[in-house]
Design a protein around this motif. Sequence first.
Motif, PDB file in Angstrom:
ATOM      1  N   GLY A 403       0.816  -1.222   0.000  1.00  0.00           N
ATOM      2  CA  GLY A 403       0.000   0.000   0.000  1.00  0.00           C
ATOM      3  C   GLY A 403       0.842   1.261   0.000  1.00  0.00           C
ATOM      4  O   GLY A 403       0.557   2.212  -0.748  1.00  0.00           O
ATOM      5  N   THR A 404       1.884   1.296   0.826  1.00  0.00           N
ATOM      6  CA  THR A 404       2.721   2.502   0.872  1.00  0.00           C
ATOM      7  C   THR A 404       3.513   2.678  -0.421  1.00  0.00           C
ATOM      8  O   THR A 404       3.743   3.819  -0.856  1.00  0.00           O
ATOM      9  CB  THR A 404       3.700   2.437   2.056  1.00  0.00           C
ATOM     10  OG1 THR A 404       4.476   1.233   1.987  1.00  0.00           O
ATOM     11  CG2 THR A 404       2.970   2.499   3.380  1.00  0.00           C
ATOM     12  N   ILE A 405       3.920   1.581  -1.060  1.00  0.00           N
ATOM     13  CA  ILE A 405       4.620   1.692  -2.342  1.00  0.00           C
ATOM     14  C   ILE A 405       3.682   2.270  -3.403  1.00  0.00           C
ATOM     15  O   ILE A 405       4.095   3.093  -4.231  1.00  0.00           O
ATOM     16  CB  ILE A 405       5.178   0.324  -2.778  1.00  0.00           C
ATOM     17  CG1 ILE A 405       6.374  -0.051  -1.892  1.00  0.00           C
ATOM     18  CG2 ILE A 405       5.584   0.331  -4.246  1.00  0.00           C
ATOM     19  CD1 ILE A 405       6.929  -1.441  -2.147  1.00  0.00           C
ATOM     20  N   TRP A 406       2.416   1.885  -3.365  1.00  0.00           N
ATOM     21  CA  TRP A 406       1.443   2.436  -4.321  1.00  0.00           C
ATOM     22  C   TRP A 406       1.277   3.935  -4.101  1.00  0.00           C
ATOM     23  O   TRP A 406       1.313   4.726  -5.053  1.00  0.00           O
ATOM     24  CB  TRP A 406       0.099   1.732  -4.167  1.00  0.00           C
ATOM     25  CG  TRP A 406      -0.950   2.254  -5.120  1.00  0.00           C
ATOM     26  CD1 TRP A 406      -1.166   1.862  -6.411  1.00  0.00           C
ATOM     27  CD2 TRP A 406      -1.905   3.297  -4.851  1.00  0.00           C
ATOM     28  NE1 TRP A 406      -2.194   2.578  -6.976  1.00  0.00           N
ATOM     29  CE2 TRP A 406      -2.668   3.467  -6.043  1.00  0.00           C
ATOM     30  CE3 TRP A 406      -2.199   4.076  -3.749  1.00  0.00           C
ATOM     31  CZ2 TRP A 406      -3.700   4.408  -6.133  1.00  0.00           C
ATOM     32  CZ3 TRP A 406      -3.219   5.020  -3.844  1.00  0.00           C
ATOM     33  CH2 TRP A 406      -3.956   5.178  -5.020  1.00  0.00           C
ATOM     34  N   VAL A 407       1.109   4.343  -2.829  1.00  0.00           N
ATOM     35  CA  VAL A 407       0.955   5.762  -2.513  1.00  0.00           C
ATOM     36  C   VAL A 407       2.207   6.541  -2.909  1.00  0.00           C
ATOM     37  O   VAL A 407       2.136   7.605  -3.526  1.00  0.00           O
ATOM     38  CB  VAL A 407       0.667   5.948  -1.000  1.00  0.00           C
ATOM     39  CG1 VAL A 407       0.736   7.436  -0.619  1.00  0.00           C
ATOM     40  CG2 VAL A 407      -0.697   5.382  -0.644  1.00  0.00           C
ATOM     41  N   ALA A 408       3.382   5.972  -2.551  1.00  0.00           N
ATOM     42  CA  ALA A 408       4.641   6.657  -2.855  1.00  0.00           C
ATOM     43  C   ALA A 408       4.851   6.781  -4.361  1.00  0.00           C
ATOM     44  O   ALA A 408       5.355   7.806  -4.836  1.00  0.00           O
ATOM     45  CB  ALA A 408       5.800   5.896  -2.223  1.00  0.00           C
ATOM     46  N   ALA A 409       4.459   5.754  -5.113  1.00  0.00           N
ATOM     47  CA  ALA A 409       4.638   5.796  -6.562  1.00  0.00           C
ATOM     48  C   ALA A 409       3.786   6.890  -7.191  1.00  0.00           C
ATOM     49  O   ALA A 409       4.233   7.576  -8.129  1.00  0.00           O
ATOM     50  CB  ALA A 409       4.281   4.437  -7.166  1.00  0.00           C
ATOM     51  N   ARG A 410       2.576   7.094  -6.686  1.00  0.00           N
ATOM     52  CA  ARG A 410       1.700   8.155  -7.212  1.00  0.00           C
ATOM     53  C   ARG A 410       2.299   9.532  -6.952  1.00  0.00           C
ATOM     54  O   ARG A 410       2.220  10.419  -7.805  1.00  0.00           O
ATOM     55  CB  ARG A 410       0.319   8.052  -6.561  1.00  0.00           C
ATOM     56  CG  ARG A 410      -0.374   6.719  -6.683  1.00  0.00           C
ATOM     57  CD  ARG A 410      -0.851   6.415  -8.078  1.00  0.00           C
ATOM     58  NE  ARG A 410      -1.930   7.290  -8.490  1.00  0.00           N
ATOM     59  CZ  ARG A 410      -2.588   7.173  -9.648  1.00  0.00           C
ATOM     60  NH1 ARG A 410      -2.222   6.227 -10.505  1.00  0.00           N
ATOM     61  NH2 ARG A 410      -3.557   7.995  -9.965  1.00  0.00           N
ATOM     62  N   ILE A 411       2.895   9.694  -5.771  1.00  0.00           N
ATOM     63  CA  ILE A 411       3.525  10.982  -5.449  1.00  0.00           C
ATOM     64  C   ILE A 411       4.827  11.141  -6.226  1.00  0.00           C
ATOM     65  O   ILE A 411       5.126  12.218  -6.760  1.00  0.00           O
ATOM     66  CB  ILE A 411       3.790  11.078  -3.933  1.00  0.00           C
ATOM     67  CG1 ILE A 411       2.466  11.072  -3.166  1.00  0.00           C
ATOM     68  CG2 ILE A 411       4.596  12.328  -3.590  1.00  0.00           C
ATOM     69  CD1 ILE A 411       2.628  10.992  -1.655  1.00  0.00           C
ATOM     70  N   TYR A 412       5.579  10.070  -6.346  1.00  0.00           N
ATOM     71  CA  TYR A 412       6.900  10.097  -6.969  1.00  0.00           C
ATOM     72  C   TYR A 412       6.812  10.484  -8.441  1.00  0.00           C
ATOM     73  O   TYR A 412       7.613  11.285  -8.929  1.00  0.00           O
ATOM     74  CB  TYR A 412       7.530   8.713  -6.821  1.00  0.00           C
ATOM     75  CG  TYR A 412       8.990   8.621  -7.192  1.00  0.00           C
ATOM     76  CD1 TYR A 412       9.977   8.816  -6.243  1.00  0.00           C
ATOM     77  CD2 TYR A 412       9.377   8.307  -8.496  1.00  0.00           C
ATOM     78  CE1 TYR A 412      11.325   8.710  -6.564  1.00  0.00           C
ATOM     79  CE2 TYR A 412      10.711   8.194  -8.833  1.00  0.00           C
ATOM     80  CZ  TYR A 412      11.679   8.396  -7.864  1.00  0.00           C
ATOM     81  OH  TYR A 412      13.005   8.297  -8.196  1.00  0.00           O
ATOM     82  N   ARG A 413       5.835   9.939  -9.157  1.00  0.00           N
ATOM     83  CA  ARG A 413       5.754  10.156 -10.604  1.00  0.00           C
ATOM     84  C   ARG A 413       5.458  11.606 -10.941  1.00  0.00           C
ATOM     85  O   ARG A 413       5.846  12.101 -12.014  1.00  0.00           O
ATOM     86  CB  ARG A 413       4.673   9.245 -11.216  1.00  0.00           C
ATOM     87  CG  ARG A 413       3.265   9.608 -10.799  1.00  0.00           C
ATOM     88  CD  ARG A 413       2.228   8.619 -11.274  1.00  0.00           C
ATOM     89  NE  ARG A 413       0.906   9.070 -10.870  1.00  0.00           N
ATOM     90  CZ  ARG A 413      -0.117   9.220 -11.707  1.00  0.00           C
ATOM     91  NH1 ARG A 413       0.035   8.957 -12.989  1.00  0.00           N
ATOM     92  NH2 ARG A 413      -1.276   9.642 -11.270  1.00  0.00           N
ATOM     93  N   VAL A 414       4.774  12.339 -10.029  1.00  0.00           N
ATOM     94  CA  VAL A 414       4.477  13.749 -10.261  1.00  0.00           C
ATOM     95  C   VAL A 414       5.583  14.635  -9.716  1.00  0.00           C
ATOM     96  O   VAL A 414       6.073  15.551 -10.387  1.00  0.00           O
ATOM     97  CB  VAL A 414       3.122  14.138  -9.623  1.00  0.00           C
ATOM     98  CG1 VAL A 414       2.842  15.629  -9.824  1.00  0.00           C
ATOM     99  CG2 VAL A 414       1.995  13.295 -10.211  1.00  0.00           C
ATOM    100  N   GLY A 415       6.003  14.347  -8.463  1.00  0.00           N
ATOM    101  CA  GLY A 415       6.945  15.241  -7.799  1.00  0.00           C
ATOM    102  C   GLY A 415       8.349  15.187  -8.339  1.00  0.00           C
ATOM    103  O   GLY A 415       9.097  16.155  -8.201  1.00  0.00           O
ATOM    104  N   ILE A 416       8.731  14.070  -8.988  1.00  0.00           N
ATOM    105  CA  ILE A 416      10.113  13.896  -9.407  1.00  0.00           C
ATOM    106  C   ILE A 416      10.524  14.908 -10.473  1.00  0.00           C
ATOM    107  O   ILE A 416      11.709  15.240 -10.615  1.00  0.00           O
ATOM    108  CB  ILE A 416      10.324  12.444  -9.915  1.00  0.00           C
ATOM    109  CG1 ILE A 416      11.801  12.089  -9.880  1.00  0.00           C
ATOM    110  CG2 ILE A 416       9.748  12.276 -11.304  1.00  0.00           C
ATOM    111  CD1 ILE A 416      12.367  12.007  -8.507  1.00  0.00           C
TER     112      ILE A 416
END
Length: 436
Positions: A403-416
């Motif tokens: 679950g945290t990897i899914w949340v982090a991936a959603r944030i990562y793809r935009v914020g990076i």
Amino acid sequence: MDKIWLVFQREYLVRVRKKSFIVMTILGPVLMALVMIVPIWLATMSDDTKVVQVLDESGYLKGKLTTTEELKFVNVPGPVETAKSAYLESEDAALLYIPKLNLDKPQGIQLFSQKSTSLAMKANLEKRVREELEEVKFAQSGIDQQVLDKIKTPVSIRTVNLSAEGEKSSDVEVTTGVGFIGAFLIYLFIFIYGAQIMRGVIEEKTSRILEVMVSSVKPFQLMAGKIMGIAAVGLTQFVLWIVLTSAIGGGISARFDLKRFSDAQINQTVQGMGNERDVQQAQEIHEVVSAAQNLNLPLLIGTFLFYFLGGYLLYGALFGAVGAAVDSETDSQQFMLPITVPLILSFIVAQTIIVKNPNGPVAFWMSMIPFTSPVVMMLRMPFGVPTWELLLSMVLLIAGFIGTIWVAARIYRVGILMYGKKVNYRELSKWLFYKG
């Protein structure tokens, strides 16, 4: 998967080839051993006998303060001003002045010293003087001190784990110590390797290297490869530490012949001892060694590696998301607190509540919650955890880091790829639902 593997290889090899990694991997077990051995060695080096001059005007303690390994007592003549002058010309540790006393309320006792007196020395002297004055009061009351000493009965309870397989010697101190060490290592290294992920993402983001990398690698693949690569670095270091520690332990065992703590040897040793205190100390050492040998080390090491990886993946993904969302390490502080609070709370609660009741409701629920289970479960494991609780905790931890990897991936793809914008929690919540 090929691209994740390439990122994984890069993150792993870059860190493993560093001289700092090689040095710390080799020196880690040695430094941990020194941390335990050096304080004991320094204590023995500084543990010399201190000379205390005694001026007893009361007459109650004359010749009764016997010399020990810590303190040597020397009676000196009065009056007190003469004794103080003579003491200043000596190199003795202190001058104990005992005026005429009222045994019901002894007051006016003073300890003169040329340097500040240590707390241990003051407590030791207070204990010795109190015991001698109590003995005088017993004698005046017609109570025989020897009879009183016989009435005092020291009690030592031996703990034994009882199961269908039989009895196994256990020691609460050993069990608690092993659990605490495991919990502390997980707590410490989640922070260390999680921070490495965050700093690595921030450095790559600020240097604009990621703009080139994302042209051929998806943000999720980049994040997954980075997290798993650093996890493999930590796992490699742990495995090497276990191997080196086992080798050092085997060498110490061979050097000091730990087989002498076997049941047969300890019985022979006890029979040859005439001092009751020596017998008790030998039995205590034997119980500690037996308790350590009866621990299920393969299970403890296996669960340690699982909860280290599970806890690291869970928190590492969040650390990576924070790194992608900010432009500098300073800006990351506002997002770090909510992430690290569960981990810090679990370590604090483990020391206060769970140590007292490792099988209570607080321990159970905190070992089920994925954000706290890595630390709490490691503390509970040496005490014995039912299989169904361990399996349920593992399943929930796996679900938690997915679950945290899914949340982090959603944030990562935009914020990076976002620069120069101050991000808040409201903005992060929008990133979770961006399409594309």
